[in-house]
Design an enzyme around this catalytic site. Sequence first.
Site, PDB file in Angstrom:
ATOM      1  N   CYS A 147       0.793  -1.239   0.000  1.00  0.00           N
ATOM      2  CA  CYS A 147       0.000   0.000   0.000  1.00  0.00           C
ATOM      3  C   CYS A 147       0.822   1.285   0.000  1.00  0.00           C
ATOM      4  O   CYS A 147       0.716   2.108  -0.897  1.00  0.00           O
ATOM      5  CB  CYS A 147      -0.953  -0.010   1.198  1.00  0.00           C
ATOM      6  SG  CYS A 147      -2.207  -1.308   1.115  1.00  0.00           S
ATOM      7  N   HIS A 194      -4.048   6.488   2.669  1.00  0.00           N
ATOM      8  CA  HIS A 194      -2.997   5.734   3.369  1.00  0.00           C
ATOM      9  C   HIS A 194      -1.716   6.549   3.513  1.00  0.00           C
ATOM     10  O   HIS A 194      -0.601   6.058   3.324  1.00  0.00           O
ATOM     11  CB  HIS A 194      -2.713   4.402   2.687  1.00  0.00           C
ATOM     12  CG  HIS A 194      -2.290   3.344   3.658  1.00  0.00           C
ATOM     13  ND1 HIS A 194      -2.399   2.002   3.399  1.00  0.00           N
ATOM     14  CD2 HIS A 194      -1.763   3.434   4.905  1.00  0.00           C
ATOM     15  CE1 HIS A 194      -1.954   1.304   4.425  1.00  0.00           C
ATOM     16  NE2 HIS A 194      -1.561   2.155   5.348  1.00  0.00           N
TER      17      HIS A 194
END
Length: 518
Positions: A74, A124
């Site tokens: 991610c 994120h």
Amino acid sequence: MKNVLFVVLLFLTTFKISAQDHSKPPHIIFIMTDQQRADALGCMGNEAVISPNIDKLADEGVMFENGYSATPSCTPARAGLLTGLSPWHHGMLGYGKIARKYKYEMPEMLREAGYYTFGIGKMHWFPQKALHGFNGTLVDESGRVEQDGYISDYRDWFKLQAPGEDPDKTGIGWNEHRYGVYQLDEKLHPTYWTGETAIELIKNYNLDQPLYLKVSFARPHSPYDPPQRLLDMYKDAKIPEPYLGDWDAEWQGYDGGPDAAFGDYGVDYAVESRRHYYANITFIDEMVGEIVKALKEKGMYDNALICFTSDHGDMMGDHYHWRKTYAYEGSSNVPFILKWPRNFEGKLQRGATLENTTELRDFLPTFLDAAGAEIPEELDGLSMLNLVRDPESEWRPYIDMEHSTTYSKDNYWSALTDGTWKYIWFFSTGKEQLFNLKNDPGEITDLSETNKKELEKWRQHMVDHLSERGEGFVKDGRLVVRTENMVYSPNYPEDVRTDSERLKDWRELYKGVDDLAN
């Protein structure tokens, strides 16, 4: 005569306005998913996946078959997306924290180019409400809390819509490979919230300046939790079984638990995980269709550059691997679709499929190109609009990928691929793998022992690629087997390591180690 002059002036004025309208920078609508492998779309040849709206974007633009996430987990993937740089140059070689500030940041650069910039969904970043140049963000972080007192915008909205209910009622963690049906009204699902929030912004958008909108869905990343309605659409679907190879026997029979990175749970289990995963993609596809509809109703669609991608893939049981961080296609190969504005002229026909190797770093220069802004020479990414202008334009011969140690000490690697061949170098063991992706898209047969000529060619490419890093990676023209893991390169703009960790990295980088590859 006066009437004739009036008509001529009116025509010229109208033509001038029209020309000005067509010369306006396009809106940029950047739609991304989380953990979606490239073959999980109908337009990529998977007949089991129901994705008509995303497929339509490919029909009206171009689909890149060989789109990759250079560091397929991610945060490092999103760092490359944010900066337009390769892993070594933005500094994240594996999973860690995105820096608070980079020299180049996509939202800030587009804002400076005159765009109103807004982000919706999963970012994120750290801090979790960092802006990096966005005018504003509304975020969903899948329940992740990385700073005191943080509550995502989605979770606050959920409390407003369903007081006392549990957004995690399905009971599956966000890194598990188990599957289940969403236990609440589908309009409470984060996929619905992300799509509807984007639609609301589009409907309310009345500024003269172009819009840069990032719509970042948190699915199909686990939990694999589609509403029953979507799952029912896959009742009779023929779901592809996971790939198994001649090199993956060490994980056969292994059980690492519900959030395992490696595990043999049987073909039927993997197929059911995929069924739920695909249903989540169809839910996203429906929201993409609604976003496109809102753009058309607002008169923004024709003058919009619309892109669709994901931060990385999901192995889904291929080779007994789950989740991401691997060099293999399920983890690293991601959707790559670009629909360009109606008035953009190029030689490429809409609906084309290209084999050029693209990577997340290419979106920033592509967006800057569309905006008419300068593309810094330091960027490693390339503008994909050059291939729309002329599919024969000069392009990179291959793309680089890597990931620092995750899940297993042996899972520390760098890879190169041109879309036909893929070479993988494992830093900590000196192991090599070689696959012919054209003949073997599932990477079933490792050719490193049987095609030495091709192996040596790609090994030299890897030597060339890693040479800038110093003797910790290449010594005397040979690849170095590393004894230390490196998560952050010296180019990372914010040092989060301890003094001892930093010292080890620099010692490795400049003094090297003694074990060399054969």
